[in-house]
Design an enzyme around this catalytic site. Structure first.
Site, PDB file in Angstrom:
ATOM      1  N   HIS A   1       0.835  -1.182   0.000  1.00 37.91           N
ATOM      2  CA  HIS A   1       0.000   0.000   0.000  1.00 37.91           C
ATOM      3  C   HIS A   1       0.881   1.246   0.000  1.00 37.91           C
ATOM      4  CE1 HIS A   1      -2.692   3.065   1.468  1.00 37.91           C
ATOM      5  NE2 HIS A   1      -3.674   2.297   1.075  1.00 37.91           N
TER       6      HIS A   1
ATOM      7  N   TYR B   1      -7.109  10.599   5.772  1.00 38.98           N
ATOM      8  CA  TYR B   1      -6.956  11.464   6.947  1.00 38.98           C
ATOM      9  C   TYR B   1      -7.841  12.685   6.732  1.00 38.98           C
ATOM     10  CZ  TYR B   1      -2.643   8.847   7.971  1.00 38.98           C
ATOM     11  OH  TYR B   1      -1.729   7.864   8.259  1.00 38.98           O
TER      12      TYR B   1
ATOM     13  N   PRO C   1      -0.868   6.093  18.160  1.00 41.78           N
ATOM     14  CA  PRO C   1      -1.041   5.376  16.884  1.00 41.78           C
ATOM     15  C   PRO C   1      -1.146   6.261  15.643  1.00 41.78           C
ATOM     16  CG  PRO C   1      -3.024   5.200  18.255  1.00 41.78           C
ATOM     17  CD  PRO C   1      -1.996   5.907  19.069  1.00 41.78           C
TER      18      PRO C   1
ATOM     19  N   LYS D   1       3.643   3.432  14.278  1.00 45.26           N
ATOM     20  CA  LYS D   1       5.044   3.040  14.465  1.00 45.26           C
ATOM     21  C   LYS D   1       5.228   1.897  15.466  1.00 45.26           C
ATOM     22  CE  LYS D   1       6.771   6.229  11.813  1.00 45.26           C
ATOM     23  NZ  LYS D   1       6.907   5.839  10.425  1.00 45.26           N
TER      24      LYS D   1
ATOM     25  N   TYR E   1       7.195   8.462   6.981  1.00 47.62           N
ATOM     26  CA  TYR E   1       5.908   7.777   7.142  1.00 47.62           C
ATOM     27  C   TYR E   1       6.073   6.264   7.048  1.00 47.62           C
ATOM     28  CZ  TYR E   1       0.846   7.157   6.308  1.00 47.62           C
ATOM     29  OH  TYR E   1      -0.468   6.799   6.380  1.00 47.62           O
TER      30      TYR E   1
HETATM   31  P1  RFL Z   1       1.897  -6.095  22.936  1.00 49.55           P
HETATM   32  O1  RFL Z   1       1.406  -6.416  21.548  1.00 49.55           O
HETATM   33  O2  RFL Z   1       1.072  -5.219  23.787  1.00 49.55           O
HETATM   34  O3  RFL Z   1       2.154  -7.480  23.652  1.00 49.55           O
HETATM   35  C1  RFL Z   1       2.472  -7.537  25.036  1.00 49.55           C
HETATM   36  C2  RFL Z   1       2.034  -8.882  25.534  1.00 49.55           C
HETATM   37  O4  RFL Z   1       2.387  -8.982  26.925  1.00 49.55           O
HETATM   38  C3  RFL Z   1       1.305  -9.582  27.635  1.00 49.55           C
HETATM   39  N1  RFL Z   1       1.429  -9.173  29.048  1.00 49.55           N
HETATM   40  C4  RFL Z   1       1.941  -9.971  29.999  1.00 49.55           C
HETATM   41  N2  RFL Z   1       2.413 -11.236  29.948  1.00 49.55           N
HETATM   42  C5  RFL Z   1       2.873 -11.774  31.105  1.00 49.55           C
HETATM   43  N3  RFL Z   1       2.861 -11.103  32.304  1.00 49.55           N
HETATM   44  C6  RFL Z   1       2.393  -9.833  32.390  1.00 49.55           C
HETATM   45  N4  RFL Z   1       2.395  -9.180  33.542  1.00 49.55           N
HETATM   46  C7  RFL Z   1       1.897  -9.225  31.205  1.00 49.55           C
HETATM   47  N5  RFL Z   1       1.384  -8.006  30.929  1.00 49.55           N
HETATM   48  C8  RFL Z   1       1.111  -7.993  29.599  1.00 49.55           C
HETATM   49  C9  RFL Z   1       0.070  -9.046  26.934  1.00 49.55           C
HETATM   50  O5  RFL Z   1      -1.053  -9.891  27.177  1.00 49.55           O
HETATM   51  C10 RFL Z   1       0.525  -9.071  25.481  1.00 49.55           C
HETATM   52  O6  RFL Z   1       0.247 -10.314  24.851  1.00 49.55           O
HETATM   53  O7  RFL Z   1       3.346  -5.425  22.889  1.00 49.55           O
HETATM   54  P2  RFL Z   1       4.539  -5.521  21.809  1.00 49.55           P
HETATM   55  O8  RFL Z   1       4.887  -6.950  21.507  1.00 49.55           O
HETATM   56  O9  RFL Z   1       5.562  -4.615  22.319  1.00 49.55           O
HETATM   57  O10 RFL Z   1       3.903  -4.941  20.444  1.00 49.55           O
HETATM   58  C11 RFL Z   1       3.520  -3.599  20.359  1.00 49.55           C
HETATM   59  C12 RFL Z   1       2.343  -3.459  19.390  1.00 49.55           C
HETATM   60  O11 RFL Z   1       1.319  -4.358  19.771  1.00 49.55           O
HETATM   61  C13 RFL Z   1       1.800  -2.025  19.375  1.00 49.55           C
HETATM   62  O12 RFL Z   1       2.853  -1.106  19.380  1.00 49.55           O
HETATM   63  C14 RFL Z   1       0.945  -1.750  18.126  1.00 49.55           C
HETATM   64  O13 RFL Z   1      -0.240  -2.514  18.150  1.00 49.55           O
HETATM   65  C15 RFL Z   1       0.606  -0.248  18.035  1.00 49.55           C
HETATM   66  N6  RFL Z   1      -0.328   0.016  16.932  1.00 49.55           N
HETATM   67  C16 RFL Z   1       0.127   0.075  15.646  1.00 49.55           C
HETATM   68  N7  RFL Z   1       1.446  -0.102  15.381  1.00 49.55           N
HETATM   69  C17 RFL Z   1       1.900  -0.114  14.090  1.00 49.55           C
HETATM   70  O14 RFL Z   1       3.107  -0.279  13.883  1.00 49.55           O
HETATM   71  N8  RFL Z   1       1.040   0.061  13.024  1.00 49.55           N
HETATM   72  C18 RFL Z   1      -0.303   0.253  13.210  1.00 49.55           C
HETATM   73  O15 RFL Z   1      -1.052   0.352  12.231  1.00 49.55           O
HETATM   74  C19 RFL Z   1      -0.808   0.281  14.563  1.00 49.55           C
HETATM   75  N9  RFL Z   1      -2.141   0.422  14.830  1.00 49.55           N
HETATM   76  C20 RFL Z   1      -1.694   0.164  17.217  1.00 49.55           C
HETATM   77  C21 RFL Z   1      -2.592   0.372  16.128  1.00 49.55           C
HETATM   78  C22 RFL Z   1      -2.191   0.121  18.534  1.00 49.55           C
HETATM   79  C23 RFL Z   1      -3.539   0.307  18.781  1.00 49.55           C
HETATM   80  N10 RFL Z   1      -4.000   0.318  20.127  1.00 49.55           N
HETATM   81  C24 RFL Z   1      -3.645  -0.767  20.988  1.00 49.55           C
HETATM   82  C25 RFL Z   1      -4.070   1.587  20.729  1.00 49.55           C
HETATM   83  C26 RFL Z   1      -3.949   0.518  16.381  1.00 49.55           C
HETATM   84  C27 RFL Z   1      -4.434   0.502  17.713  1.00 49.55           C
HETATM   85  C28 RFL Z   1      -5.909   0.669  17.962  1.00 49.55           C
END
Ligand code: RFL
Length: 404
Positions: free
Chosen positions: A83, A212, A304, A308, A401
């Protein structure tokens, strides 16, 4: 392993105890296994929950390169779509940026985060990796001492102590790694002051671009997630309850802000998920505290607005895997010493661009009618105009971006 007769925590061990099975923890686990490093992943949620958590979707080219490098990109090459266009809609009209042909000519790959997590989990299991679901880490102890360990709660509620040489805190924003940081760890926080109602609609995308919309009523966003699912965002006031609006009201508001009357109707469908996100960010410094190392959202939260977070998580997991492999396979801690500074350089670049993007898309809440509001709105308009007309500005935008 047996439960201690006196009810004390039972004991297990692994060279690296990884907390969290998100993109950061699962990639790290895969890379450590491939390098012959003994590890375990402790995950608070159930397997079903982890496999169904819809979040990110836009993967940076660097993320794809990393996954390719380690043979973990089959799923995204099979089912992901590239994309490279975004469309800005404002009171002054609309314009498109084909960012895939600007800057370095790179594009995103749209591949839902839960699919990536599922691929990584499958590969980790195939390689014989150890993972404990439904096991919550409660505290990381003695990280700067000789016996680093994690106290966790097993699915049946019993305590377990995991001894490790290193603990990788990949357990996200509310995890145990952050709570276990020593007092000298600094957490730099910033609140963009803006909130979004995040929506997942079971509806095909309405435009062939990321949309956007900058509107007096607040920002609205459109991002494809697949042929039948689309993510929408609506800027909302702080404290807004996700259930306040009916589906009809949500679509009306999206139509209004996306200027559907001028640019064509949105393709509606049931809203299958909704939640409010406050656009806040933070950075932990440093990312190494003795044997405890942070990666992904545990290391830094990015709002978000510029997508990133998941991309940084993948990048840091690769850096951390290299550093841990050096320490455990070659007895060389130089990589671990450098890990924090190397990761923070990428993190601050991502924070800077996210801050810029947030300023581009939103009015400052609460100040819409204040004295400075005209000034701020005019700056935003000038910034959008520059993006619309200046090739140099467009190249800069494209590079930042899609990059991390
Ligand atoms: P995660 O994915 O939050 O995974 C952390 C894991 O740790 C577990 N956990 C525990 N396990 C054991 N003991 C504990 N005490 C624990 N506490 C928590 C949780 O259950 C979970 O499984 O972190 P990680 O691996 O660092 O990954 C980060 C990403 O998930 C996050 O940055 C992105 O989702 C952010 N984000 C986006 N990032 C992008 O690069 N591109 C996007 O298009 C994008 N869209 C988004 C997003 C985040 C969003 N939210 C959550 C606000 C869209 C949304 C709506």
């Amino acid at each position: 392993m047996t439960q201690d007769q006196k009810g004390r925590a039972s004991r297990e061990s692994a060279d690296v105890v990884v907390l969290g099975a998100g993109p950061a923890g699962l990639l790290l686990g895969n890379l450590l296994l491939a390098a012959g490093v003994d590890c375990v992943i402790l995950e608070r949620a159930t397997r079903t929950h982890v496999l169904n958590r819809a979040r990110a979707g836009f993967l940076a080219p660097n993320t794809v390169r990393i996954l390719d490098r380690h043979g973990l990109a089959d799923g995204l090459h099979r089912d992901g779509r590239t994309h490279g266009t975004c469309e800005f809609r404002t009171a002054d009209g609309r314009f498109r940026l084909d960012y895939g042909t600007l800057g370095r000519g790179e594009r995103h790959t749209v591949y839902p985060q839960q699919n990536l997590v599922s691929d990584l989990l499958e590969r980790y299991a195939e390689a014989g990796g150890r993972i404990r679901f439904d096991t919550e880490a409660l505290a990381v102890q003695d990280a700067s001492g000789r016996h680093p360990h994690v106290i966790a709660r097993e699915p049946d509620g019993r305590p377990v102590r995991w001894d490790g040489r290193y603990v990788a805190g990949c357990d996200g924003r509310h995890g145990c790694a952050r709570r276990s940081l020593p007092p000298n760890a600094v957490r730099h926080r910033h609140d963009h002051g803006v909130s979004w109602l995040g929506l997942l609609a079971e509806a095909p995308p309405s435009l062939d671009a990321v949309g956007y919309a900058v509107h007096d009523r607040g920002f609205a966003g459109h991002m494809a997630r697949g042929p039948h699912v689309t993510r929408y965002y609506l800027q909302c006031r702080r404290g807004f309850s996700a259930d306040s609006w009916s589906e009809e009201r949500i679509w009306e508001e999206l139509d209004l802000r996306m200027r559907a009357e001028e640019y064509g109707p949105l393709r509606r469908g049931p809203i299958i998920e909704r939640g409010v996100v406050d656009l806040t960010c933070d950075v932990v410094e440093p990312l190494r505290h003795g044997s405890l190392l942070l990666a992904g959202d545990a290391a830094s939260l990015t709002a978000p607005a510029a997508a990133k977070g998941a991309n940084l998580a993948v990048l840091e997991a690769e850096l951390l895997a290299e550093a841990l492999t050096g320490a455990l396979r070659r007895n060389d801690e130089a990589g671990l010493d450098r890990y924090s500074a190397r990761s923070l350089a990428f993190i601050w670049r991502a924070q800077e661009f996210t801050q810029w993007m947030t300023g581009l898309l939103h009015a400052i809440p609460g100040q819409e009618r204040s004295e400075g509001s005209f000034f701020h709105a005019s700056l935003r308009r000038a910034r959008l105009d520059s993006l619309r007309t200046s090739r140099a500005h467009q190249d800069w935008f494209a590079e930042n971006y899609v990059g991390v």
